[in-house]
Design an enzyme around this catalytic site. Sequence first.
Site, short mmCIF file in Angstrom:
data_model
loop_
_atom_site.label_atom_id
_atom_site.label_comp_id
_atom_site.label_asym_id
_atom_site.label_seq_id
_atom_site.Cartn_x
_atom_site.Cartn_y
_atom_site.Cartn_z
N TYR A 110 14.90 -30.27 17.81
CA TYR A 110 15.90 -29.43 18.49
C TYR A 110 15.26 -28.14 18.98
O TYR A 110 14.04 -28.03 19.00
CB TYR A 110 17.11 -29.22 17.55
N GLN A 125 23.75 -25.02 7.77
CA GLN A 125 22.60 -25.19 8.64
C GLN A 125 22.92 -24.69 10.05
O GLN A 125 23.85 -25.18 10.71
CB GLN A 125 22.16 -26.65 8.70
C1 PHB Z 1 22.12 -36.43 14.79
O1 PHB Z 1 23.25 -36.08 15.13
O2 PHB Z 1 21.71 -37.55 15.01
C2 PHB Z 1 21.25 -35.46 14.13
C3 PHB Z 1 21.69 -34.17 13.94
C4 PHB Z 1 20.88 -33.26 13.33
C5 PHB Z 1 19.63 -33.64 12.91
C6 PHB Z 1 19.19 -34.92 13.08
C7 PHB Z 1 20.01 -35.82 13.69
O3 PHB Z 1 18.83 -32.76 12.34
#
Ligand code: PHB
Length: 360
Positions: A179, A98
């Site tokens: 994000y 990812q």
């Molecule tokens: C997290 O680190 O809390 C986190 C990371 C990636 C995501 C969702 C949460 O897509």
Amino acid sequence: MTTLFDPIQMGDIALANRIVMAPLTRNRAIEGNKPGPLTVEYYRQRATAGLIVAEASPISPTAQGYLDTPGIWSAEQVTAWQAVTKAVHAEGGKIVLQLWHVGRISHTSLLPAGEVPVSSTDKVADASTFTSEGFIPVSKPRALRDDEIPALIEDYRKAARNAIAAGFDGVEIHAANTYLIEQFLRDSVNDRSGPYGGSIENRTRLLLEVTRAVAGEIGAGRTGIRLSPMTTFTAPLDSNPQALYGYVVEQLAPLGLAYLHVIEGETGGTRTPEGKPFDYAALHRAYPGVWMLNNGYDRDLALQTVADGKADLIAFGRPFISTPDLVRRLRDGAPLNELRADKLYGGGAEGYTDYPTLAG
Ligand code: PHB
């Protein structure tokens, strides 16, 4: 009738079953933001998944927002990931990475000296992140200039190339969970004017440019995307999620991608947020390719959803953390291990590589 345990061809990638390990942040990277030996073992143990989507991995030093997440920008990281992909492939599994840019969900202490987080906006998020000082509020970001976007897209392209060099079967573009890409998509965050702000078309532009760059580099059949239309996490919902994500899916439909991965409801929380209906089936009807759903699935719901043709693949998060042999347990109807929630983020082998599998 199709079942969860049937193979499927997903773009260029052939999967042994339709059970996917969702991307899961575990904060166990070693020095240099590299996956270490424990991470190799963790993924090896879970390689009977039809597909592993390896944890969100920053595409550049500026893309990082949490302590000890493994990156995919350096040669050393590529070498370290090779041990992971080799172990998964030796067990007959498939694994994609990812690709992550956190945008404004970061803290200056996690970024190269003198840098601040970048986003579609200069408004600070109401959110905290995990740093060497513990959980602290995220830093105020600066808005990317339009003339900085090509370099950002180049970072995604290089990260995709690195992922293939590291032996991954493909990549998943992280366009979910509020994000960077979702900070452009949503009008609740994106306050820009110009080509990347304003209309739905403009807010979707970055996602489409990133997707075309990544697919152009490694092949559309090795490129997937993850979306989360109704997740609030670090930002409010868009003013019209159905219209926004309807347009997104319509634009992605003709690209011949490996898959689309949609989180239903609130990531890691309720599948049906009160008073916030969303028609996921409408998105599915508009998408001709492989359709992956995620969030809170148990055995019965997963079996039913695939049998009904509502999804081709089901991604499991927490069940795969606690239960490395999840595929076998689902097949046999065996109970899962208990999740140790206090061991999710950071630490060592405990709650990471020490969950038992069934004997025999
Ligand atoms: C997290 O680190 O809390 C986190 C990371 C990636 C995501 C969702 C949460 O897509």
